[in-house]
Design an enzyme around this catalytic site. Structure first.
Site, short mmCIF file in Angstrom:
data_model
loop_
_atom_site.label_atom_id
_atom_site.label_comp_id
_atom_site.label_asym_id
_atom_site.label_seq_id
_atom_site.Cartn_x
_atom_site.Cartn_y
_atom_site.Cartn_z
N GLY A 1 0.82 -1.20 0.00
CA GLY A 1 0.00 0.00 0.00
C GLY A 1 0.86 1.26 0.00
O GLY A 1 0.57 2.24 -0.70
N LYS B 1 -0.42 -16.37 -9.47
CA LYS B 1 0.35 -15.86 -8.32
C LYS B 1 0.24 -16.83 -7.14
O LYS B 1 1.23 -17.18 -6.50
CB LYS B 1 -0.20 -14.49 -7.93
CG LYS B 1 0.27 -13.97 -6.55
CD LYS B 1 1.58 -13.26 -6.61
CE LYS B 1 2.04 -12.80 -5.22
NZ LYS B 1 1.30 -11.68 -4.68
N ASN C 1 5.19 -19.62 0.64
CA ASN C 1 4.96 -18.84 1.86
C ASN C 1 4.97 -19.69 3.12
O ASN C 1 5.72 -19.41 4.06
CB ASN C 1 3.66 -18.03 1.74
CG ASN C 1 3.90 -16.65 1.17
OD1 ASN C 1 4.65 -16.49 0.20
ND2 ASN C 1 3.27 -15.64 1.74
#
Length: 350
Positions: free
Chosen positions: A18, A216, A224
């Site tokens: 962000g 993705k 992850n």
């Protein structure tokens, strides 16, 4: 959007991604409001800027007219709202969103994993339409609280992290492909793409944004949780033979779930893994959360895939094993209130 072509943009969750978006958009003349909390917010307010360190080491910062706030209550209706929060954090801002979302506001989603809106505006198998993805949206609060007709999705490929409060490091990558959940090419998605391109990003308009989300997620579901469990960086996970084998096993199972839901991967598994390895010594977001003692995105990244596999009746033994193990890690962190990070040995091995 103002007559000047500049927009009011609120970054709801001005963390690494962000913050990256917000700084670069503000430098193009858009009026950006950064919403954050804690020490990160305090540092931005003190400096009246968010600092961004680019991949080449260049240091830039948000424009002088940027706003930094820990409350959305006094933020006016925006042209674009960038949801930069992690999926499990969005519910905390739901009550305030109607105050900043107007008739023509676009909501740009940036979350990892299967989004809550996946089966809204959905053109896949009819049997799945309008279902709630309970793993990321238990009870459907996000589904009912956020108008899916305002959503434009982006798939986040850049790597970035907060190096210290008030400072974001952009490690690599500039791809933010965007798409309407319906698959339509509209004026607004073209406009958002243009804003991102003008800010220095690659943001092609996609006809199948879910397919790109799966592309993705294909690697994310594997690397992850494994990075959090092993503390290995991306290049290590994708090049050391025994970890690479696990990564590829998980990816084959993800591919099977995606295919059942009508999405196909546009690149071979080996190419996707090799591309991840080239990123280098990147610590995934889940590893960063593990080492900082923050809640990891276990449900967002893995739980939703397990739920969809059950829905589609696809067997995923490798994913289930990794999922169960990383959930136990999250349980230990939560109940013992610990962060888990490596401690380097000295020269004597102590």
């Amino acid at each position: 959007m103002a007559a000047s072509g500049k927009s009011s943009i609120c970054i709801v969750g001005a963390g690494a991604i962000g913050g990256l978006l917000g700084v670069e958009l503000s430098r193009q003349g858009h009026v950006v409001t950064f919403f954050a909390r804690g020490a990160h917010l305090a540092a931005m307010q003190e400096a009246h800027a968010l600092k961004l360190i680019k991949p080449d080491g260049t240091v830039v910062q948000s424009s002088a007219d940027s706003v930094f706030t820990g409350s959305l209550a006094n933020v006016p209706v925006q042209d674009v709202v960038v949801l930069g929060l992690k999926m499990h954090q969005i519910a905390s801002v739901l009550p305030a969103l109607p105050g900043i979302v107007g008739e023509h506001t676009v909501i740009l989603t940036t979350q990892n994993g299967i989004p809550w809106w996946y089966f809204q505006e959905y053109n896949g198998p009819a049997e799945f339409r309008n279902r709630t993805v309970e793993a990321v949206d238990a009870g459907g609060a996000l589904k009912t609280g956020i108008d899916s007709g305002k959503i434009i999705a982006t798939v986040v490929y850049p790597a970035a992290h907060i190096s210290r409060p008030g400072e974001v490091v952009h490690v690599e990558g500039v791809r933010f492909p965007v798409g309407e959940p319906s698959g339509a090419t509209t004026e607004r998605v073209t406009r958002v793409s243009g804003m991102l391109v003008a800010a220095g990003f690659k943001a092609p308009v996609l006809a199948d944004v879910r397919g790109e989300l799966w592309l993705k997620l294909w690697g994310t579901v594997a690397v992850n949780p494994l990075s959090a469990l092993t503390h290995a960086t991306l290049d290590e996970l994708c090049t050391v033979d025994y970890s690479r084998a696990v990564v590829m096993s998980v990816m084959r199972e993800v591919e099977a779930v995606a295919a059942r839901l009508g999405s196909t991967m546009r690149v071979p598994i080996e190419r996707r893994v090799d591309g991840a390895a080239r990123v280098g010594r990147h610590r995934t977001s889940m590893l960063q959360d593990c080492e900082a003692g923050r809640e990891m995105e276990v449900q967002t990244i893995m739980g939703a895939v397990v739920e969809l596999a059950e829905l589609c009746q696809v067997d995923i033994p490798c994913i289930r094993t990794v999922y169960g193990t990383v959930r136990m890690l999250a349980h230990v962190m939560r109940t013992q209130r610990v962060r888990i990070c490596p401690i380097a040995l000295d020269a004597a091995g102590k």
